[in-house]
Design an enzyme around this catalytic site. Structure first.
Site, PDB file in Angstrom:
ATOM      1  N   PRO A  63       0.819  -1.210   0.000  1.00  0.00           N
ATOM      2  CA  PRO A  63       0.000   0.000   0.000  1.00  0.00           C
ATOM      3  C   PRO A  63       0.851   1.257   0.000  1.00  0.00           C
ATOM      4  CG  PRO A  63      -0.807  -1.550   1.628  1.00  0.00           C
ATOM      5  CD  PRO A  63       0.521  -2.048   1.170  1.00  0.00           C
ATOM      6  N   GLU A  64       0.840   1.976  -1.080  1.00  0.00           N
ATOM      7  CA  GLU A  64       1.400   3.316  -1.122  1.00  0.00           C
ATOM      8  C   GLU A  64       0.201   4.264  -1.180  1.00  0.00           C
ATOM      9  OE1 GLU A  64       4.691   3.828  -3.843  1.00  0.00           O
ATOM     10  OE2 GLU A  64       5.245   1.726  -3.704  1.00  0.00           O
ATOM     11  N   HIS A 102      -5.319 -14.177   9.312  1.00  0.00           N
ATOM     12  CA  HIS A 102      -4.734 -12.840   9.266  1.00  0.00           C
ATOM     13  C   HIS A 102      -5.783 -11.729   9.266  1.00  0.00           C
ATOM     14  CE1 HIS A 102      -1.087 -15.030   8.620  1.00  0.00           C
ATOM     15  NE2 HIS A 102      -1.434 -15.411   7.421  1.00  0.00           N
ATOM     16  N   ARG A 121       1.516  -9.670   7.337  1.00  0.00           N
ATOM     17  CA  ARG A 121       2.829  -9.373   7.904  1.00  0.00           C
ATOM     18  C   ARG A 121       2.764  -8.531   9.171  1.00  0.00           C
ATOM     19  NH1 ARG A 121       4.698  -9.483   2.099  1.00  0.00           N
ATOM     20  NH2 ARG A 121       2.676 -10.437   2.219  1.00  0.00           N
ATOM     21  N   ARG A 181      20.196  18.677   1.123  1.00  0.00           N
ATOM     22  CA  ARG A 181      20.384  17.300   1.563  1.00  0.00           C
ATOM     23  C   ARG A 181      21.454  16.638   0.702  1.00  0.00           C
ATOM     24  NH1 ARG A 181      15.904  14.974   4.033  1.00  0.00           N
ATOM     25  NH2 ARG A 181      17.224  13.147   4.160  1.00  0.00           N
TER      26      ARG A 181
END
Length: 268
Positions: free
Chosen positions: A2-3, A89, A107, A149
């Site tokens: 899932p993004e 699950h 997971r 950065r």
DNA sequence: AAATTCTCCTGAAGGC
DNA sequence: TGCCTTCAGGAGAATT
């Protein structure tokens, strides 16, 4: 998997089913997710006022607080008839009078948390960068962040403090579409190329939402259908195959501990 | 092998 | 030289 697109698809899928409905019961079958699921009996009788999204967090708004959900790496939400038997699950669910909102997460990297404070002040959401599809995120903003950065550009756009919701799949695709090598130092990319990258991040996320997200393995929409954007992926998961633009063999290696694929001819 | 991201750790670098 | 903060990178957490 899932993004941002998958979480947004989940939000749009469940919102019409649960908004305005009163919770009849909350069931926790496995509380050990990323953090323990807290007691939630206080939700019974409470009405869901709205379903929002911030980054990859889903926010179920109630009158006395907000339920914060994260799908982690393998989570999915489904809306089912109340009598549907839970499967392996299926760790958590909210029952309404005639349907159930059920979280499956093999997971167990997902999360279910409760906040009585405004969700934007929650420690998990407090330091997040702008939404990629908002006007706050554009090439000038990306340039201003990149110049101070020293990380690879792929790591920069996957850093939630810089911009949220861009995971490995869409970062890989956006960098290909923008013609930028994923390992290039972010401070050594011109403003105009970062403008293009910001545009392509927006484009790939928008296209993925339109296709119902990307299903590699676990992701399901609220009705059980997969997302179809996997058919549109040009670089992700295609190591060794021909670049769809120039035919060169797609390369792959780890960048910032994440598998990264790129075309050695199209991306610099 | 791995889509997520927090927490904890180490070491480098910059400011004063 | 030292102290403090920030930045960067790595490991570990769960499971099929």
């Amino acid at each position: 998997m899932p993004e941002l697109p998958e979480v947004e698809i989940s939000r749009r899928g469940i919102a019409p089913h649960v908004t305005g409905r009163a919770v009849s019961r909350v069931i926790v079958r496995q509380a050990k997710l990323r953090w323990p699921i807290p007691p939630l009996e206080h939700l019974e009788g409470q009405v869901v006022r709205g379903v929002e999204r911030r980054a990859k967090y889903l926010l179920l708004q109630f009158d006395h607080g907000t339920l914060i959900l994260h799908l982690g790496m393998s989570g999915s939400l489904r809306v089912l008839p109340t009598a549907s038997p839970p499967q392996r699950h299926d760790h958590f669910e909210i029952q309404f009078d005639d349907l159930v909102l059920r979280l499956r997460d093999p997971r167990r990297f997902g999360a279910v948390l409760w906040s009585t404070d405004p969700p934007e002040t929650h420690p998990l959401l407090r330091d997040l960068g702008p939404e990629p599809l908002s006007e706050d995120f554009d090439g000038d903003y990306l340039y201003s962040q990149a110049r101070r950065r020293r990380v690879a550009i792929k790591s920069l756009i996957m850093d939630g403090r810089i911009v949220v919701g861009v995971g490995n799949i869409y970062a890989t695709e956006a960098l290909f579409l923008a013609g930028i090598h994923p390992a290039r130092s972010c401070a050594r990319i011109s403003r105009s190329r970062l403008v293009r990258l910001a545009e392509q991040i927006k484009a790939v996320l928008t296209a993925a939402i339109a296709q119902g997200g990307t299903t590699l393995r676990d992701f399901q929409r609220e009705d059980g259908r997969p997302g179809y954007f996997v058919q549109s992926l040009q670089i992700y998961g295609r190591a060794g195959q021909a670049c769809p633009r120039c035919g060169s063999s797609i390369k792959v290696r780890q960048i910032g501990q994440r598998t990264s694929a790129w075309c050695p001819r199209c991306q610099h």
